[in-house]
Design an enzyme around this catalytic site. Sequence first.
Site, PDB file in Angstrom:
ATOM      1  N   HIS A  93       4.606  11.644  -9.280  1.00  0.00           N
ATOM      2  CA  HIS A  93       4.059  10.782  -8.215  1.00  0.00           C
ATOM      3  C   HIS A  93       4.374  11.362  -6.835  1.00  0.00           C
ATOM      4  O   HIS A  93       3.512  11.398  -5.952  1.00  0.00           O
ATOM      5  CB  HIS A  93       4.645   9.378  -8.372  1.00  0.00           C
ATOM      6  CG  HIS A  93       4.457   8.477  -7.195  1.00  0.00           C
ATOM      7  ND1 HIS A  93       3.208   8.095  -6.733  1.00  0.00           N
ATOM      8  CD2 HIS A  93       5.361   7.873  -6.366  1.00  0.00           C
ATOM      9  CE1 HIS A  93       3.361   7.285  -5.674  1.00  0.00           C
ATOM     10  NE2 HIS A  93       4.648   7.138  -5.439  1.00  0.00           N
ATOM     11  N   GLU A 109      14.206   3.270  -1.343  1.00  0.00           N
ATOM     12  CA  GLU A 109      13.853   2.031  -2.055  1.00  0.00           C
ATOM     13  C   GLU A 109      14.295   2.058  -3.519  1.00  0.00           C
ATOM     14  O   GLU A 109      14.724   1.035  -4.060  1.00  0.00           O
ATOM     15  CB  GLU A 109      12.336   1.817  -1.965  1.00  0.00           C
ATOM     16  CG  GLU A 109      11.865   0.498  -2.533  1.00  0.00           C
ATOM     17  CD  GLU A 109      10.367   0.305  -2.331  1.00  0.00           C
ATOM     18  OE1 GLU A 109       9.928   0.307  -1.167  1.00  0.00           O
ATOM     19  OE2 GLU A 109       9.653   0.171  -3.339  1.00  0.00           O
ATOM     20  N   ASP A 110      14.169   3.194  -4.151  1.00  0.00           N
ATOM     21  CA  ASP A 110      14.304   3.249  -5.615  1.00  0.00           C
ATOM     22  C   ASP A 110      15.533   3.974  -6.154  1.00  0.00           C
ATOM     23  O   ASP A 110      15.671   4.120  -7.375  1.00  0.00           O
ATOM     24  CB  ASP A 110      13.060   3.913  -6.225  1.00  0.00           C
ATOM     25  CG  ASP A 110      11.820   3.044  -6.089  1.00  0.00           C
ATOM     26  OD1 ASP A 110      11.964   1.826  -5.917  1.00  0.00           O
ATOM     27  OD2 ASP A 110      10.710   3.593  -6.156  1.00  0.00           O
ATOM     28  N   HIS A 137       9.574   9.557   0.047  1.00  0.00           N
ATOM     29  CA  HIS A 137       9.217   8.207   0.505  1.00  0.00           C
ATOM     30  C   HIS A 137       9.805   7.084  -0.356  1.00  0.00           C
ATOM     31  O   HIS A 137       9.950   5.967   0.118  1.00  0.00           O
ATOM     32  CB  HIS A 137       7.692   8.043   0.630  1.00  0.00           C
ATOM     33  CG  HIS A 137       6.964   7.873  -0.664  1.00  0.00           C
ATOM     34  ND1 HIS A 137       6.521   8.937  -1.418  1.00  0.00           N
ATOM     35  CD2 HIS A 137       6.616   6.765  -1.362  1.00  0.00           C
ATOM     36  CE1 HIS A 137       5.928   8.485  -2.503  1.00  0.00           C
ATOM     37  NE2 HIS A 137       5.972   7.161  -2.508  1.00  0.00           N
ATOM     38  N   ASP A 138      10.157   7.373  -1.613  1.00  0.00           N
ATOM     39  CA  ASP A 138      10.694   6.312  -2.484  1.00  0.00           C
ATOM     40  C   ASP A 138      12.207   6.418  -2.693  1.00  0.00           C
ATOM     41  O   ASP A 138      12.782   5.643  -3.467  1.00  0.00           O
ATOM     42  CB  ASP A 138      10.004   6.353  -3.854  1.00  0.00           C
ATOM     43  CG  ASP A 138       8.637   5.665  -3.837  1.00  0.00           C
ATOM     44  OD1 ASP A 138       8.477   4.691  -3.071  1.00  0.00           O
ATOM     45  OD2 ASP A 138       7.738   6.101  -4.592  1.00  0.00           O
ATOM     46  N   ASP A 151       0.511   7.051  -0.691  1.00  0.00           N
ATOM     47  CA  ASP A 151       1.229   6.360  -1.773  1.00  0.00           C
ATOM     48  C   ASP A 151       0.280   5.398  -2.495  1.00  0.00           C
ATOM     49  O   ASP A 151       0.225   5.360  -3.735  1.00  0.00           O
ATOM     50  CB  ASP A 151       2.406   5.601  -1.143  1.00  0.00           C
ATOM     51  CG  ASP A 151       3.324   4.938  -2.158  1.00  0.00           C
ATOM     52  OD1 ASP A 151       3.490   5.475  -3.269  1.00  0.00           O
ATOM     53  OD2 ASP A 151       3.890   3.880  -1.813  1.00  0.00           O
TER      54      ASP A 151
HETATM   55 MN   LIG Z   1       5.583   5.645  -4.071  1.00  0.00          MN
END
Ligand SMILES: [Mn+2]
Length: 167
Positions: A38, A68-69, A64-65, A125
């Site tokens: 991704h 958050e992740d 970018h993630d 995204d």
């Molecule tokens: Mn993403």
Amino acid sequence: MKSMPGDVTRLTEALVFAADAHRNQRRKGAAQEPYINHLIEVLDIVARSSRGANSEVLVAAILHDVVEDTPLSYDDVAKTFGPRVATIVRENSDDMSLPKDERRRARMAAMPHKSTEARIVKMADVISNLRAVAVSPPAGWGADRKLGYLEGCRQLIDAGRGADQVL
Ligand SMILES: [Mn+2]
């Protein structure tokens, strides 16, 4: 051996960083793709966009993630890649301590106020996520669920529409 240009090694460093940070994660699709797929796809989409030609936004696309992740923080990203990249990443990071509905509301409300770079990454995204739902939807997602997801994406993109227009 001739050394690589700095922008290229910055990208490869971000790929290594993201691959490690997301090493235990898979995509939600039935095929359970490695998460890095991704991130590479989002990088590719941003790189092909007319506004994607700077290394800050390309590195932020890869990362970018990560806030958050994964357990990594804004400071972890800023330490290695600088505050500009870390800020673009933070602009696109949901506060996972909020309930799902509130997260969704906050995501919509933030769209018009994001930096242009953050919005470019967010749009890439969304394109990648929509493609994933079309090509490898999560197990058990019927047509209604897919259409609902599409509608949520449409509203999110609409929320940022016109934000870059010069008044
Ligand atoms: Mn993403």
